[in-house]
Design a protein around this motif. Structure first.
Motif, PDB file in Angstrom:
ATOM      1  N   ALA A   1      24.673  27.384  41.007  1.00  0.00           N
ATOM      2  CA  ALA A   1      24.927  26.978  39.620  1.00  0.00           C
ATOM      3  C   ALA A   1      23.823  26.013  39.213  1.00  0.00           C
ATOM      4  CB  ALA A   1      26.284  26.312  39.499  1.00  0.00           C
ATOM      5  N   ARG A   2      23.399  26.147  37.967  1.00  0.00           N
ATOM      6  CA  ARG A   2      22.331  25.275  37.463  1.00  0.00           C
ATOM      7  C   ARG A   2      22.723  24.770  36.080  1.00  0.00           C
ATOM      8  NH1 ARG A   2      16.462  27.596  37.127  1.00  0.00           N
ATOM      9  NH2 ARG A   2      16.621  27.222  39.340  1.00  0.00           N
ATOM     10  N   VAL A   3      22.453  23.481  35.850  1.00  0.00           N
ATOM     11  CA  VAL A   3      22.674  22.870  34.546  1.00  0.00           C
ATOM     12  C   VAL A   3      21.357  22.229  34.122  1.00  0.00           C
ATOM     13  CG1 VAL A   3      23.920  21.087  33.267  1.00  0.00           C
ATOM     14  CG2 VAL A   3      25.107  22.412  35.024  1.00  0.00           C
ATOM     15  N   ILE A   4      20.937  22.510  32.891  1.00  0.00           N
ATOM     16  CA  ILE A   4      19.724  21.913  32.353  1.00  0.00           C
ATOM     17  C   ILE A   4      20.088  21.240  31.034  1.00  0.00           C
ATOM     18  CG2 ILE A   4      17.383  22.293  31.518  1.00  0.00           C
ATOM     19  CD1 ILE A   4      17.334  24.853  33.232  1.00  0.00           C
ATOM     20  N   VAL A   5      19.773  19.948  30.921  1.00  0.00           N
ATOM     21  CA  VAL A   5      20.006  19.199  29.694  1.00  0.00           C
ATOM     22  C   VAL A   5      18.680  18.597  29.262  1.00  0.00           C
ATOM     23  CG1 VAL A   5      21.262  17.290  28.641  1.00  0.00           C
ATOM     24  CG2 VAL A   5      22.381  18.696  30.365  1.00  0.00           C
ATOM     25  N   GLU A   6      18.414  18.655  27.959  1.00  0.00           N
ATOM     26  CA  GLU A   6      17.122  18.192  27.450  1.00  0.00           C
ATOM     27  C   GLU A   6      17.324  17.346  26.202  1.00  0.00           C
ATOM     28  OE1 GLU A   6      13.683  20.909  27.569  1.00  0.00           O
ATOM     29  OE2 GLU A   6      13.712  20.674  25.397  1.00  0.00           O
ATOM     30  N   TYR A   7      16.580  16.243  26.124  1.00  0.00           N
ATOM     31  CA  TYR A   7      16.552  15.402  24.928  1.00  0.00           C
ATOM     32  C   TYR A   7      15.145  15.474  24.344  1.00  0.00           C
ATOM     33  CZ  TYR A   7      16.477  11.333  21.904  1.00  0.00           C
ATOM     34  OH  TYR A   7      16.331  10.511  20.834  1.00  0.00           O
ATOM     35  N   ASP A   8      15.055  15.837  23.068  1.00  0.00           N
ATOM     36  CA  ASP A   8      13.768  15.944  22.379  1.00  0.00           C
ATOM     37  C   ASP A   8      13.767  14.984  21.198  1.00  0.00           C
ATOM     38  OD1 ASP A   8      12.960  18.229  23.924  1.00  0.00           O
ATOM     39  OD2 ASP A   8      14.243  19.451  22.650  1.00  0.00           O
ATOM     40  N   SER A   9      12.655  14.309  20.990  1.00  0.00           N
ATOM     41  CA  SER A   9      12.516  13.497  19.782  1.00  0.00           C
ATOM     42  C   SER A   9      11.073  13.552  19.303  1.00  0.00           C
ATOM     43  CB  SER A   9      12.930  12.048  20.034  1.00  0.00           C
ATOM     44  OG  SER A   9      11.971  11.381  20.803  1.00  0.00           O
ATOM     45  N   THR A  10      10.924  13.514  17.993  1.00  0.00           N
ATOM     46  CA  THR A  10       9.609  13.483  17.374  1.00  0.00           C
ATOM     47  C   THR A  10       9.604  12.405  16.303  1.00  0.00           C
ATOM     48  OG1 THR A  10       9.285  15.849  17.714  1.00  0.00           O
ATOM     49  CG2 THR A  10       7.880  14.796  16.075  1.00  0.00           C
TER      50      THR A  10
ATOM     51  N   ALA B   1       2.574   9.977   6.096  1.00  0.00           N
ATOM     52  CA  ALA B   1       1.282   9.843   5.420  1.00  0.00           C
ATOM     53  C   ALA B   1       0.181  10.623   6.143  1.00  0.00           C
ATOM     54  CB  ALA B   1       0.890   8.371   5.331  1.00  0.00           C
ATOM     55  N   GLU B   2       0.421  10.986   7.408  1.00  0.00           N
ATOM     56  CA  GLU B   2      -0.603  11.644   8.223  1.00  0.00           C
ATOM     57  C   GLU B   2      -0.292  13.091   8.584  1.00  0.00           C
ATOM     58  OE1 GLU B   2      -3.513  10.337   9.160  1.00  0.00           O
ATOM     59  OE2 GLU B   2      -3.132   8.381   8.269  1.00  0.00           O
ATOM     60  N   THR B   3       1.001  13.496   8.540  1.00  0.00           N
ATOM     61  CA  THR B   3       1.377  14.836   8.983  1.00  0.00           C
ATOM     62  C   THR B   3       2.609  15.330   8.235  1.00  0.00           C
ATOM     63  OG1 THR B   3       1.933  16.210  10.895  1.00  0.00           O
ATOM     64  CG2 THR B   3       2.799  13.986  10.890  1.00  0.00           C
ATOM     65  N   SER B   4       2.815  16.640   8.254  1.00  0.00           N
ATOM     66  CA  SER B   4       3.999  17.221   7.608  1.00  0.00           C
ATOM     67  C   SER B   4       5.141  17.416   8.598  1.00  0.00           C
ATOM     68  CB  SER B   4       3.641  18.559   6.958  1.00  0.00           C
ATOM     69  OG  SER B   4       3.208  19.467   7.957  1.00  0.00           O
ATOM     70  N   LEU B   5       4.958  16.999   9.855  1.00  0.00           N
ATOM     71  CA  LEU B   5       6.035  17.088  10.839  1.00  0.00           C
ATOM     72  C   LEU B   5       7.222  16.273  10.383  1.00  0.00           C
ATOM     73  CD1 LEU B   5       4.111  16.654  14.202  1.00  0.00           C
ATOM     74  CD2 LEU B   5       5.179  18.733  13.372  1.00  0.00           C
ATOM     75  N   LYS B   6       8.418  16.749  10.698  1.00  0.00           N
ATOM     76  CA  LYS B   6       9.649  16.038  10.383  1.00  0.00           C
ATOM     77  C   LYS B   6      10.095  15.209  11.578  1.00  0.00           C
ATOM     78  CE  LYS B   6      10.075  18.092   6.425  1.00  0.00           C
ATOM     79  NZ  LYS B   6       9.630  17.412   5.252  1.00  0.00           N
ATOM     80  N   ARG B   7      10.769  14.104  11.300  1.00  0.00           N
ATOM     81  CA  ARG B   7      11.328  13.269  12.363  1.00  0.00           C
ATOM     82  C   ARG B   7      12.568  13.983  12.898  1.00  0.00           C
ATOM     83  NH1 ARG B   7      12.226   6.863  12.154  1.00  0.00           N
ATOM     84  NH2 ARG B   7      13.017   6.669  14.251  1.00  0.00           N
TER      85      ARG B   7
END
Length: 86
Positions: free
Chosen positions: A57-66, A71-77
């Motif tokens: 059995a395998r469990v994978i948990v991931e936390y992503d943040s940006t 003023a410098e990029t169109s990326l969203k938080r």
């Protein structure tokens, strides 16, 4: 100026149980002025338990943040916890 960091920790608590933690950091600064353009972080934990040779059995948990400078990029938080499918 782009900066990347990768860290990984692998633990084998018992012969049947393993845990793998990974931290990824990617950040970029503007060439002129040095303002932060974005910072992206990923923390991932994978835990595997081997019951028998054929069954595990395998469990994978991931936390992503940006974090982004509008003023410098169109990326969203963004910020999210995401269980991963194996």
């Amino acid at each position: 100026m782009n900066q990347e960091t990768v860290s990984a920790i692998y633990l084998a608590a018992a012969a049947q149980l393993t845990a793998d933690n990974t931290y990824l950091l990617d950040r970029d600064h503007a060439v002129k002025g040095g303002a932060l353009v974005y910072e992206s972080q990923v923390f991932r934990t994978k835990v595997n338990y081997q019951f028998t040779r054929a069954v595990s059995a395998r469990v994978i948990v991931e936390y992503d943040s940006t974090l982004a400078n509008p003023a410098e990029t169109s990326l969203k938080r963004t910020s999210r916890w995401a269980p991963r499918r194996c």
